[in-house]
Structure formats: structure tokens, C-alpha cells
Design a protein around this motif. Structure first.
Motif, PDB file in Angstrom:
ATOM      1  N   PRO A 202       3.161   8.137  -2.200  1.00  0.00           N
ATOM      2  CA  PRO A 202       3.440   9.578  -2.249  1.00  0.00           C
ATOM      3  C   PRO A 202       4.365   9.895  -3.433  1.00  0.00           C
ATOM      4  O   PRO A 202       5.427   9.286  -3.567  1.00  0.00           O
ATOM      5  CB  PRO A 202       4.130   9.859  -0.907  1.00  0.00           C
ATOM      6  CG  PRO A 202       4.638   8.537  -0.441  1.00  0.00           C
ATOM      7  CD  PRO A 202       3.731   7.502  -1.003  1.00  0.00           C
ATOM      8  N   LEU A 203       3.929  10.799  -4.272  1.00  0.00           N
ATOM      9  CA  LEU A 203       4.689  11.118  -5.492  1.00  0.00           C
ATOM     10  C   LEU A 203       6.076  11.652  -5.145  1.00  0.00           C
ATOM     11  O   LEU A 203       6.243  12.483  -4.252  1.00  0.00           O
ATOM     12  CB  LEU A 203       3.931  12.142  -6.330  1.00  0.00           C
ATOM     13  CG  LEU A 203       2.635  11.643  -6.985  1.00  0.00           C
ATOM     14  CD1 LEU A 203       1.907  12.792  -7.668  1.00  0.00           C
ATOM     15  CD2 LEU A 203       2.921  10.533  -7.974  1.00  0.00           C
ATOM     16  N   GLY A 204       7.074  11.151  -5.903  1.00  0.00           N
ATOM     17  CA  GLY A 204       8.436  11.646  -5.765  1.00  0.00           C
ATOM     18  C   GLY A 204       9.213  11.051  -4.603  1.00  0.00           C
ATOM     19  O   GLY A 204      10.400  11.351  -4.441  1.00  0.00           O
ATOM     20  N   LYS A 205       8.602  10.204  -3.796  1.00  0.00           N
ATOM     21  CA  LYS A 205       9.292   9.625  -2.644  1.00  0.00           C
ATOM     22  C   LYS A 205       9.674   8.165  -2.899  1.00  0.00           C
ATOM     23  O   LYS A 205       9.085   7.493  -3.750  1.00  0.00           O
ATOM     24  CB  LYS A 205       8.411   9.712  -1.397  1.00  0.00           C
ATOM     25  CG  LYS A 205       8.164  11.125  -0.888  1.00  0.00           C
ATOM     26  CD  LYS A 205       7.548  11.123   0.504  1.00  0.00           C
ATOM     27  CE  LYS A 205       8.517  10.606   1.557  1.00  0.00           C
ATOM     28  NZ  LYS A 205       7.955  10.691   2.940  1.00  0.00           N
ATOM     29  N   SER A 206      10.667   7.685  -2.139  1.00  0.00           N
ATOM     30  CA  SER A 206      11.062   6.278  -2.249  1.00  0.00           C
ATOM     31  C   SER A 206       9.896   5.378  -1.853  1.00  0.00           C
ATOM     32  O   SER A 206       9.122   5.710  -0.949  1.00  0.00           O
ATOM     33  CB  SER A 206      12.256   5.999  -1.343  1.00  0.00           C
ATOM     34  OG  SER A 206      13.364   6.742  -1.760  1.00  0.00           O
ATOM     35  N   PHE A 207       9.821   4.243  -2.530  1.00  0.00           N
ATOM     36  CA  PHE A 207       8.655   3.384  -2.332  1.00  0.00           C
ATOM     37  C   PHE A 207       9.060   1.929  -2.518  1.00  0.00           C
ATOM     38  O   PHE A 207       9.861   1.594  -3.395  1.00  0.00           O
ATOM     39  CB  PHE A 207       7.571   3.758  -3.339  1.00  0.00           C
ATOM     40  CG  PHE A 207       6.221   3.161  -3.063  1.00  0.00           C
ATOM     41  CD1 PHE A 207       5.428   3.649  -2.028  1.00  0.00           C
ATOM     42  CD2 PHE A 207       5.726   2.119  -3.842  1.00  0.00           C
ATOM     43  CE1 PHE A 207       4.168   3.103  -1.777  1.00  0.00           C
ATOM     44  CE2 PHE A 207       4.482   1.577  -3.600  1.00  0.00           C
ATOM     45  CZ  PHE A 207       3.700   2.076  -2.558  1.00  0.00           C
ATOM     46  N   GLY A 208       8.521   1.050  -1.671  1.00  0.00           N
ATOM     47  CA  GLY A 208       8.815  -0.372  -1.776  1.00  0.00           C
ATOM     48  C   GLY A 208       7.566  -1.214  -1.698  1.00  0.00           C
ATOM     49  O   GLY A 208       6.591  -0.840  -1.045  1.00  0.00           O
ATOM     50  N   ILE A 209       7.603  -2.357  -2.376  1.00  0.00           N
ATOM     51  CA  ILE A 209       6.500  -3.321  -2.343  1.00  0.00           C
ATOM     52  C   ILE A 209       7.062  -4.656  -1.866  1.00  0.00           C
ATOM     53  O   ILE A 209       8.098  -5.125  -2.366  1.00  0.00           O
ATOM     54  CB  ILE A 209       5.858  -3.504  -3.726  1.00  0.00           C
ATOM     55  CG1 ILE A 209       5.395  -2.161  -4.299  1.00  0.00           C
ATOM     56  CG2 ILE A 209       4.677  -4.479  -3.657  1.00  0.00           C
ATOM     57  CD1 ILE A 209       4.917  -2.243  -5.745  1.00  0.00           C
ATOM     58  N   SER A 246      -6.081 -13.498  -3.502  1.00  0.00           N
ATOM     59  CA  SER A 246      -4.845 -14.252  -3.731  1.00  0.00           C
ATOM     60  C   SER A 246      -4.290 -14.722  -2.389  1.00  0.00           C
ATOM     61  O   SER A 246      -4.604 -14.156  -1.338  1.00  0.00           O
ATOM     62  CB  SER A 246      -3.808 -13.384  -4.453  1.00  0.00           C
ATOM     63  OG  SER A 246      -3.394 -12.308  -3.620  1.00  0.00           O
ATOM     64  N   ASN A 247      -3.464 -15.736  -2.423  1.00  0.00           N
ATOM     65  CA  ASN A 247      -2.886 -16.303  -1.200  1.00  0.00           C
ATOM     66  C   ASN A 247      -1.592 -15.561  -0.858  1.00  0.00           C
ATOM     67  O   ASN A 247      -0.503 -16.135  -0.839  1.00  0.00           O
ATOM     68  CB  ASN A 247      -2.632 -17.800  -1.397  1.00  0.00           C
ATOM     69  CG  ASN A 247      -2.306 -18.509  -0.098  1.00  0.00           C
ATOM     70  OD1 ASN A 247      -2.280 -17.897   0.969  1.00  0.00           O
ATOM     71  ND2 ASN A 247      -2.043 -19.802  -0.184  1.00  0.00           N
ATOM     72  N   GLU A 248      -1.729 -14.266  -0.594  1.00  0.00           N
ATOM     73  CA  GLU A 248      -0.575 -13.406  -0.359  1.00  0.00           C
ATOM     74  C   GLU A 248      -0.857 -12.401   0.761  1.00  0.00           C
ATOM     75  O   GLU A 248      -2.010 -12.036   1.006  1.00  0.00           O
ATOM     76  CB  GLU A 248      -0.232 -12.595  -1.620  1.00  0.00           C
ATOM     77  CG  GLU A 248       0.089 -13.408  -2.848  1.00  0.00           C
ATOM     78  CD  GLU A 248       0.165 -12.527  -4.083  1.00  0.00           C
ATOM     79  OE1 GLU A 248       1.232 -12.453  -4.702  1.00  0.00           O
ATOM     80  OE2 GLU A 248      -0.865 -11.890  -4.417  1.00  0.00           O
ATOM     81  N   ILE A 249       0.222 -11.949   1.393  1.00  0.00           N
ATOM     82  CA  ILE A 249       0.202 -10.714   2.179  1.00  0.00           C
ATOM     83  C   ILE A 249       1.056  -9.727   1.410  1.00  0.00           C
ATOM     84  O   ILE A 249       2.179 -10.051   0.991  1.00  0.00           O
ATOM     85  CB  ILE A 249       0.773 -10.912   3.598  1.00  0.00           C
ATOM     86  CG1 ILE A 249      -0.142 -11.821   4.417  1.00  0.00           C
ATOM     87  CG2 ILE A 249       0.968  -9.570   4.296  1.00  0.00           C
ATOM     88  CD1 ILE A 249      -1.476 -11.206   4.821  1.00  0.00           C
ATOM     89  N   ILE A 250       0.535  -8.525   1.197  1.00  0.00           N
ATOM     90  CA  ILE A 250       1.244  -7.489   0.437  1.00  0.00           C
ATOM     91  C   ILE A 250       1.277  -6.215   1.269  1.00  0.00           C
ATOM     92  O   ILE A 250       0.221  -5.739   1.720  1.00  0.00           O
ATOM     93  CB  ILE A 250       0.545  -7.179  -0.902  1.00  0.00           C
ATOM     94  CG1 ILE A 250       0.368  -8.464  -1.723  1.00  0.00           C
ATOM     95  CG2 ILE A 250       1.315  -6.123  -1.682  1.00  0.00           C
ATOM     96  CD1 ILE A 250      -0.510  -8.275  -2.960  1.00  0.00           C
ATOM     97  N   ILE A 251       2.465  -5.663   1.476  1.00  0.00           N
ATOM     98  CA  ILE A 251       2.550  -4.335   2.093  1.00  0.00           C
ATOM     99  C   ILE A 251       3.359  -3.427   1.184  1.00  0.00           C
ATOM    100  O   ILE A 251       4.188  -3.883   0.391  1.00  0.00           O
ATOM    101  CB  ILE A 251       3.182  -4.366   3.508  1.00  0.00           C
ATOM    102  CG1 ILE A 251       4.669  -4.729   3.442  1.00  0.00           C
ATOM    103  CG2 ILE A 251       2.409  -5.271   4.436  1.00  0.00           C
ATOM    104  CD1 ILE A 251       5.440  -4.421   4.738  1.00  0.00           C
ATOM    105  N   THR A 252       3.072  -2.133   1.287  1.00  0.00           N
ATOM    106  CA  THR A 252       3.883  -1.128   0.606  1.00  0.00           C
ATOM    107  C   THR A 252       4.391  -0.151   1.652  1.00  0.00           C
ATOM    108  O   THR A 252       3.699   0.136   2.639  1.00  0.00           O
ATOM    109  CB  THR A 252       3.078  -0.388  -0.473  1.00  0.00           C
ATOM    110  OG1 THR A 252       1.976   0.291   0.135  1.00  0.00           O
ATOM    111  CG2 THR A 252       2.554  -1.357  -1.524  1.00  0.00           C
ATOM    112  N   ILE A 253       5.603   0.336   1.434  1.00  0.00           N
ATOM    113  CA  ILE A 253       6.244   1.213   2.419  1.00  0.00           C
ATOM    114  C   ILE A 253       6.882   2.412   1.726  1.00  0.00           C
ATOM    115  O   ILE A 253       7.192   2.374   0.534  1.00  0.00           O
ATOM    116  CB  ILE A 253       7.322   0.460   3.232  1.00  0.00           C
ATOM    117  CG1 ILE A 253       8.370  -0.160   2.288  1.00  0.00           C
ATOM    118  CG2 ILE A 253       6.686  -0.624   4.095  1.00  0.00           C
ATOM    119  CD1 ILE A 253       9.545  -0.831   3.002  1.00  0.00           C
TER     120      ILE A 253
END
Length: 290
Positions: A202-209, A246-253
Motif C-alpha cells: 500500500p502506497l505511503g504506508k509502513s512496509f516490511g519484508i 528458491s529455498n525460502e519463505i518470504i512474507i511482506t507486512i
């Protein structure tokens, strides 16, 4: 009697002559050896000098590629195309108003480059037209990346690439690697167009990977992040769904700035802890920034 004395004298003379000849031979051999050694020394110096000249010559022979902007950590290269070919323009489905492209591509790292590109698009008059994750990491567990900026003016495209290359040094700070896998975290207080393009942020909001490898590490990190603070899950990707296998789990919050940051930090601690429990010592690629 006289003959005996004469014979002894002649014998002594022969000995002296023989000794004299031996000394001359030794002196001649020594002289020849010294000359050979001097020749060798001169030859070595000549070879070294020739090699140094050859090295300089090779460097000077590298052609000046106008499309080249620079390079950075992760085998990252930055390039620019001032006027893209018409057929490629059509195949890439670019907006007709855009003729110039800025390109950033890396063998290792996707998250750091997307975060850096997000800062670049905030600072320039460009649009993100493509973000692709390659199965790479030079044989590791993660991704490589391809990011393409488009602009009407080539100077904007070039500037976007320059900003990305500079910022990627910072965004690699919370990537912790070791032989067993890696832990990767990213945070921004204000998501922009690159993060929207890559993850639907979401544009303009805090974001984490939040990323963990092998994938099991990532899953525990994801679970920890979601339970730590009141955040919203934006995307979830696993080896068979949402990644380039890839051998990964990826989440974004996303969510409140403090909550997102708190969740990212908690995930980082548990991910590093698991890798350490495996007998590894994951270290920051550059300098942590979160």
C-alpha cells in the motif's frame, strides 16, 4: 743425479702449470655463471616490466560503454538505454511516452535492490515497469533480480540507476548469510512504487519484508512476526508458490510504523538464532540499518 733433480723440477713446473690452468678454468666458470645470473635477473625485470605494461594496456583497452552506469555489491550492474528499439518497446508493452530505460540487475539479492529502487523512484521522475526475480544467488538459496525504470528523459533513467546502486549498500545491511542459509529483513516507513510493483504494498504506508532460508527458517520467522505485533499480512511466498523456486519463505507486512518494525526485528532475532543453533555464524553483509 743431475737428471733426477731435473725431473723433479720439471714435475713441479707441470704441477704449477696444471694448477694455473685449473684456477683459470674456475675463474672462467665463475665469470660465466655471474654473466648467466645477471642475464636471468635482467630477463626477470624485463618480463615484469612487460607484464606491467601489458596490464596497463589491457585496462586502457577496455572500451567505454555509454550504457554502463556502475556496479555494486551482489554482482549488481547498472545500465541505461537512451532510446529503446521500437520492436523491443512494443514487446515489453511500454507506455509510448517512455523511450529511455534504466536497468539494475544482480546475481545475488532481490529484496535489497527492490528497497533501493523504491528510494530511487521517490527521488526521480521515473516509473518502475518491471521487477523480476531470477533463480540465482550464484548457487545459493535465494534470488537474483532485474529491475527496469522507464522515463521520458534519459537523465532521469540514469539518475534512478545511480540512486539504486548507491542505496543498495545500505539495504544489504540486514541480510545475514552463512553456509547453511540466510536471514533477510527490510523495512521502510513509506512504501512507494517499486514495493507496490513487486509486492502490492500500500502506497505511503509502513512496509516490511521478512525472508528466511532454508524455507523452514523463513516459516518460523513469519510466524514470529505475525504474532509479535498488530500487523497485516500482504503476501506469502514459498518455494513452489510466489518465488522462482528458491529455498525460502518470504512474507511482506504492513501496518503502523512501530508495529511493522517490531515484527521485523523479532523475526530477525529468531531467524539468526536458528542458524546459530545449526552451528553457523550469520553475519551482516554490510551494516544493519533496522
Amino acid at each position: 743425479m743431475d737428471q733426477e733433480i731435473l725431473n723433479k723440477v720439471l714435475e713441479e713446473v707441470r704441477k704449477k702449470i696444471s694448477i694455473g690452468n685449473s684456477n683459470n678454468e674456475i675463474n672462467n666458470i665463475a665469470t660465466e655463471m655471474q654473466m648467466a645470473e645477471n642475464f636471468k635477473s635482467d630477463s626477470k625485470e624485463e618480463v615484469i616490466e612487460k607484464e606491467e605494461k601489458r596490464g596497463v594496456h589491457m585496462i586502457n583497452d577496455i572500451p567505454t560503454i555509454t550504457e554502463y552506469v556502475g556496479c555494486a555489491i551482489g554482482d549488481t550492474v547498472g545500465l541505461v538505454i537512451a532510446n529503446i528499439d521500437g520492436y523491443l518497446h512494443e514487446k515489453m508493452k511500454l507506455d509510448p511516452k517512455y523511450r529511455s530505460l534504466g536497468i539494475v540487475s544482480a546475481r545475488t539479492g532481490a529484496g535489497p535492490h527492490i528497497m533501493a529502487a523504491d528510494e530511487a523512484v521517490k527521488a526521480t521522475n521515473t516509473e518502475i515497469v518491471a521487477i523480476e526475480l531470477a533463480r540465482d544467488t550464484k548457487g545459493g538459496a535465494g534470488h537474483g533480480s532485474l529491475i527496469i525504470f522507464a522515463s521520458e528523459d534519459v537523465s532521469d533513467a540514469r539518475r534512478a540507476v545511480e540512486v539504486t546502486l548507491k542505496d543498495v549498500e545500505r539495504t544489504f545491511g540486514d541480510v545475514y548469510g552463512c553456509d547453511a542459509g540466510h536471514v533477510e529483513l527490510h523495512y521502510t516507513a513509506r512504501a512507494s512504487l517499486a514495493l507496490e510493483k513487486a509486492f502490492g504494498a500500500p502506497l505511503g504506508k509502513s512496509f516490511g519484508i521478512i525472508v528466511g532460508a532454508p524455507a523452514a527458517v523463513g516459516l518460523v520467522m513469519a510466524d514470529t512476526a505475525m504474532k509479535t505485533a498488530n500487523v497485516e499480512l500482504v503476501t506469502y511466498a514459498s518455494p513452489n508458490d510466489g518465488t522462482a523456486h528458491s529455498n525460502e519463505i518470504i512474507i511482506t507486512i504492513t501496518g503502523d510504523s512501530g508495529a511493522v518494525r517490531q515484527s521485523v526485528i523479532a523475526a530477525r532475532e529468531v531467524g539468526i538464532g536458528i542458524l546459530k543453533s545449526m552451528g553457523q555464524n550469520p553475519v551482516s553483509t554490510t551494516k544493519p540499518y533496522i
